[in-house]
Design an enzyme around this catalytic site. Structure first.
Site, mmCIF file in Angstrom:
data_model
loop_
_atom_site.group_PDB
_atom_site.id
_atom_site.type_symbol
_atom_site.label_atom_id
_atom_site.label_comp_id
_atom_site.label_asym_id
_atom_site.label_seq_id
_atom_site.Cartn_x
_atom_site.Cartn_y
_atom_site.Cartn_z
ATOM 1 N N PHE A 197 19.211 3.557 11.797
ATOM 2 C CA PHE A 197 19.205 5.011 11.896
ATOM 3 C C PHE A 197 18.144 5.447 12.891
ATOM 4 C CE2 PHE A 197 20.315 3.472 7.739
ATOM 5 C CZ PHE A 197 21.528 4.108 7.468
ATOM 6 N N GLY A 227 15.612 5.290 19.647
ATOM 7 C CA GLY A 227 14.679 5.020 18.563
ATOM 8 C C GLY A 227 15.073 3.826 17.717
ATOM 9 N N CYS A 228 14.920 3.988 16.411
ATOM 10 C CA CYS A 228 15.153 2.886 15.478
ATOM 11 C C CYS A 228 16.599 2.412 15.453
ATOM 12 C CB CYS A 228 14.730 3.306 14.066
ATOM 13 S SG CYS A 228 12.972 3.683 13.894
ATOM 14 N N ALA A 229 17.528 3.237 15.906
ATOM 15 C CA ALA A 229 18.943 2.849 15.897
ATOM 16 C C ALA A 229 19.308 1.934 17.059
ATOM 17 C CB ALA A 229 19.823 4.094 15.945
#
Length: 350
Positions: A336, A138-140
């Site tokens: 994160f 994901g965003c990490a």
């Protein structure tokens, strides 16, 4: 020193302004009364003025099969990735044959073979180039990609890594899903791609990667993610995510920096993933940051929204193009993602 030699970013052509989003929000979702008013307030307070979309909004709101949206993802991810890869290599003074490893990250579509295989045949990468596609972070994942590049280069001195992040979250739009998670994601996410060239070969300037740290938040497995259903990707996004970060970000940063006998006050550049205005505000407050230390994150949020894995690379690109960090300045980069997890890097400008 293992250095981020160059970065590049790209977005598709269609602009989703705040006014357009507000107009279509009420028209597309079956919301009335106080709930619609509440979502209009969320949009007004999001600090996002515009985002970019692969398709015009009239097409985006039409129901399409998972088969169709994934074809759209594959074809357009290749185009965006090639654009940022070529630009990043050019800025780094490299050509495709100089690259020893390609790391590609994404979470908003699925393709086998991965995008790097298409680029290899189109751009002239060597047939023995190493490939590492990452799809579930994901965003990490943009920050994780930098860490995996750092790991590889420590084991293979003199090599060069190309990192590419591409996200097309507008293709995951679900017009019939009235969950709060889906409504909030519709207000936050935008499309785009970013790339970085990482090497320990001599470079003119740039941030060197000094150290990295991963952290898995306890009892947080349901905080963020995707569920794949017949109609496509359905986002999982807990309203507790900003508070999870708020509760732990201070000790996490202090412990990480202490390994190098550093404090927050000795860090010039905070390269923070702009997941949303509340998340950024909480990190600013808990870390005691001034606007000059985090302004590129706010600017990326304002101009592009949340680009998932590409976001932190967009912020890093802003820091590099503005040339506000000087040789010797230290940076802290963090993103994160699902798990729920944090990925952090310590940088030092050369």
């Amino acid at each position: 020193m293992i250095t981020i030699a160059a970065t590049a970013t790209a977005v598709p052509p269609n602009i989703l302004s705040l006014d357009i989003v507000k107009e279509y929000f009420g028209r597309t979702f079956s919301l009335t009364g106080r709930r619609l008013e509440a979502m209009m307030e969320v949009l007004d307070n999001s600090r996002i003025e515009r985002r970019y979309s692969l398709f015009p909004v009239d097409y985006l709101v039409q129901p399409r099969s998972l088969t169709q949206t994934n074809i759209e993802y594959r074809d357009n991810a290749i185009v965006l990735c090639r654009k940022v890869a070529e630009e990043a290599l050019k800025r780094a003074g490299c050509v495709a044959s100089d690259v020893d490893m390609i790391i590609s990250v994404s979470c908003t579509g699925f393709m086998i073979p991965s995008v790097d295989a298409y680029l290899a045949s189109e751009m002239g990468f060597r047939s023995n180039v190493r490939r590492l596609p990452i799809t579930e972070l994901g965003c990490a994942a943009g920050a994780v990609g930098l860490t995996r590049a750092w790991d590889y280069l420590r084991a293979h001195p003199g090599a060069t890594v190309l990192l590419i992040a591409v996200e097309i979250p507008t293709l995951t739009f679900q017009p019939t899903d009235l969950s709060q998670a889906n409504l909030i994601s519709t207000a936050l996410f935008g499309d785009g791609a970013a790339a970085a060239v990482i090497t320990d070969r001599p470079v003119a300037s740039g941030p060197a990667i000094i150290d990295s740290e991963s952290y898995l938040f306890p009892a947080s497995i349901d905080a963020m993610g995707f569920e794949l259903k017949d109609t496509g990707f359905h986002i999982v996004l807990s309203r507790e995510v900003p508070q999870l970060i708020r509760d732990r970000i201070g000790p996490l940063v202090d412990s990480f920096l202490a390994r190098h006998a550093l404090t927050r006050q000795q860090v010039r550049a905070f390269v923070l993933h702009p997941g949303g205005q509340k998340l950024l505000s909480y990190m600013e407050q808990e870390l005691g940051l001034c606007a000059c230390q985090v302004q590129p994150s706010w600017d990326v949020l304002r101009d592009y929204g949340n680009l998932s894995s590409a976001s932190v690379l967009f912020v890093l690109h802003e820091w590099l193009t503005r040339s506000e960090a000087k040789p010797g300045d230290r940076g802290f980069l963090a993103a994160f993602g699902p798990g729920f997890s944090a990925e952090m890097l310590l940088l030092q400008w050369t």
